[in-house]
Design an enzyme around this catalytic site. Sequence first.
Site, PDB file in Angstrom:
ATOM      1  N   GLU A 148      20.372 -17.954 -61.330  1.00 44.03           N
ATOM      2  CA  GLU A 148      19.814 -16.835 -60.577  1.00 44.03           C
ATOM      3  C   GLU A 148      20.483 -15.545 -61.036  1.00 44.03           C
ATOM      4  OE1 GLU A 148      18.620 -18.028 -56.273  1.00 44.03           O
ATOM      5  OE2 GLU A 148      20.602 -18.888 -56.579  1.00 44.03           O
ATOM      6  N   ARG A 193      12.180 -15.199 -60.739  1.00 50.76           N
ATOM      7  CA  ARG A 193      12.705 -14.161 -59.851  1.00 50.76           C
ATOM      8  C   ARG A 193      13.907 -13.425 -60.459  1.00 50.76           C
ATOM      9  NH1 ARG A 193      13.955 -19.082 -57.169  1.00 50.76           N
ATOM     10  NH2 ARG A 193      16.179 -19.587 -57.077  1.00 50.76           N
ATOM     11  N   ASP A 194      14.386 -12.463 -59.681  1.00 55.78           N
ATOM     12  CA  ASP A 194      15.618 -11.711 -59.945  1.00 55.78           C
ATOM     13  C   ASP A 194      15.563 -10.896 -61.234  1.00 55.78           C
ATOM     14  OD1 ASP A 194      16.386 -13.168 -57.727  1.00 55.78           O
ATOM     15  OD2 ASP A 194      17.626 -14.581 -58.846  1.00 55.78           O
ATOM     16  N   TRP A 238      26.053 -20.924 -50.475  1.00 53.44           N
ATOM     17  CA  TRP A 238      24.859 -21.429 -49.804  1.00 53.44           C
ATOM     18  C   TRP A 238      25.058 -22.809 -49.172  1.00 53.44           C
ATOM     19  CZ3 TRP A 238      21.552 -18.329 -48.040  1.00 53.44           C
ATOM     20  CH2 TRP A 238      21.150 -17.194 -48.724  1.00 53.44           C
ATOM     21  N   TRP A 278      13.023  -9.336 -52.367  1.00 55.88           N
ATOM     22  CA  TRP A 278      14.198 -10.128 -52.715  1.00 55.88           C
ATOM     23  C   TRP A 278      14.997  -9.365 -53.767  1.00 55.88           C
ATOM     24  CZ3 TRP A 278      11.603 -15.640 -53.409  1.00 55.88           C
ATOM     25  CH2 TRP A 278      11.056 -16.024 -52.174  1.00 55.88           C
ATOM     26  N   TRP A 321      23.063  -9.445 -41.237  1.00 54.21           N
ATOM     27  CA  TRP A 321      23.224 -10.307 -42.415  1.00 54.21           C
ATOM     28  C   TRP A 321      23.084  -9.528 -43.712  1.00 54.21           C
ATOM     29  CZ3 TRP A 321      23.863 -15.355 -44.179  1.00 54.21           C
ATOM     30  CH2 TRP A 321      23.347 -15.662 -45.455  1.00 54.21           C
ATOM     31  N   LYS A 322      23.872  -9.895 -44.719  1.00 52.87           N
ATOM     32  CA  LYS A 322      23.660  -9.468 -46.095  1.00 52.87           C
ATOM     33  C   LYS A 322      23.893 -10.650 -47.022  1.00 52.87           C
ATOM     34  CE  LYS A 322      26.085  -7.200 -48.986  1.00 52.87           C
ATOM     35  NZ  LYS A 322      26.106  -8.244 -50.043  1.00 52.87           N
ATOM     36  N   ASN A 323      23.169 -10.628 -48.165  1.00 46.46           N
ATOM     37  CA  ASN A 323      23.519 -11.542 -49.241  1.00 46.46           C
ATOM     38  C   ASN A 323      23.490 -10.788 -50.565  1.00 46.46           C
ATOM     39  OD1 ASN A 323      20.625 -11.916 -48.440  1.00 46.46           O
ATOM     40  ND2 ASN A 323      20.525 -13.274 -50.200  1.00 46.46           N
ATOM     41  N   ASP A 324      22.575 -11.083 -51.472  1.00 42.85           N
ATOM     42  CA  ASP A 324      22.678 -10.622 -52.854  1.00 42.85           C
ATOM     43  C   ASP A 324      22.889  -9.116 -53.000  1.00 42.85           C
ATOM     44  OD1 ASP A 324      22.069 -13.227 -53.295  1.00 42.85           O
ATOM     45  OD2 ASP A 324      20.330 -12.855 -54.555  1.00 42.85           O
TER      46      ASP A 324
END
Length: 503
Positions: A221, A172-173, A309, A107, A46-49
């Site tokens: 985000e 976050r981020d 998402w 994250w 898996w990968k996301n951001d």
Amino acid sequence: MSKNKKAFKALGLFIICFIVLITIGLGGYQMPSYRANYHFTTPDKWKNDPQRPIYLDGKYHYYYLYNRDYPKGKGTEWRHATSADLVYWKDEGVAIPKYTNPNGDPWSGSVVVDDANTAGFGHGALVAIVTQPSADGGKQEQYLWYSTDKGTTFKSYSNLPILPNPGKADFRDPKIIWDHQAQKWVMTMAEGTKIGFYASSNLKDWHYTSGFFTENIGLVECPDLYRMRADDGAYKWVLGASANGKSFGKPNTYAYWTGNFDGKEFFPDYNKPQWLDYGFDWYGGVTFEEGRGSDTTNHRYALAWMNNWDYPHNTPTLREGFNGMDSIVRQIKLKQAGDHTYHLVSQPIEALNQLTNSTDFYKEIKVNGSKTLNITGDTYQLDTDISWSEIKNVGLRLRESIDQSRHVDVGVFKEGQYSYVNRAFTGQPDKSRKYLESRAPFDVSKKNVHLKIFVDKTSIEVFIDDGSIVYSNVIFPELKDKGITLFSEGGTAIFKNIVIKHF
């Protein structure tokens, strides 16, 4: 030797020879795959951001959120890849493993090259500031990691956050830039519907300076802040963020504002945002500087996670053991519009042209109804100019099945005055049917359009005219669906200079 034994021995030799022949015959054969041909994909799981790439020692270093335990286990870590041209990538393994300090998994965040040694880890050390859920209740807080081996591995600076949670559910981020005008580090933070600004001289000690409050685009985000020079010579700051605008009838991609930043506070030209992509699958977007010594304000590069998402675990690649793909890298520039506003335009990077294996060309095709080309493909770039005098709907059907029941449509709908990408006929898993057709306003009075379309195994990216409108969508075709059909409803359309570059 008996006849039965001879027959058995002969049969055994025949089976062995048959297996050898099959093995030799299949030696160069590869099973059909949904893995993208020219898009970045995770090697497995898996990968996301994506995290904003940096340029160091002749290569772009790219980190992204990766889960080695997907789909059974949770938690992400930072995996590393490098590229000299932003097309071909080399996997460099995990740089920040999950659960290696008392806090939770890493994250999103950002990494910078600390050339001036402001943080004290050495000149040229890489410093990453990363969101992690705290050990005492999972509050989102910011932690510092650093690398002294050119980004191969990172060490945790402290088990304590360099920016504690001030009592927010969403905090976050962090995105870090060096503000050359103010001579300090500036951090943007995603704080619900607000973007917070913080400043530091050493990447360790931060103080709050201001906040920018967004309206009617939902949770934000992965904020982004950078300075650009427009085509008229003016300098503007751009503030961007991935936004959840679907409940307001807006894109669910990258919103941005042009304006001015004084080192503490951002002042937008307009409160209403613009959008860098009108598709359904361009999220967690990051922009980054050209790394080869050019003017860093003239243009930037951008890429994003191609997923949504609302259906993250329904990609066709799951049957092959991986789930995660990025958009192609695009170049973005800032242009002045006629009404003295500014907007970003996107074009695919020129390095993608090196992928071309063969090219097909049609000078002109007139269409009233539909015309299926005698060319097929599943990984290519298609360019065409379309003009008309009177039509209702015009465009192309791509990744079309032989019986023409399955296809992805790209075009202009005159009566609705919009351009669109429609993936309703490709097995899209969205049961709510909210993510079947993406649209953006289009000036139909000019009666022409240029389409630049990138097709890959499970994606389509469309650049309209100068690139002020872009669509990035995951698609769900069957592998054997490769047809290309031109169509015009309600009149005759002229397709000129059709160029298909097969990758």
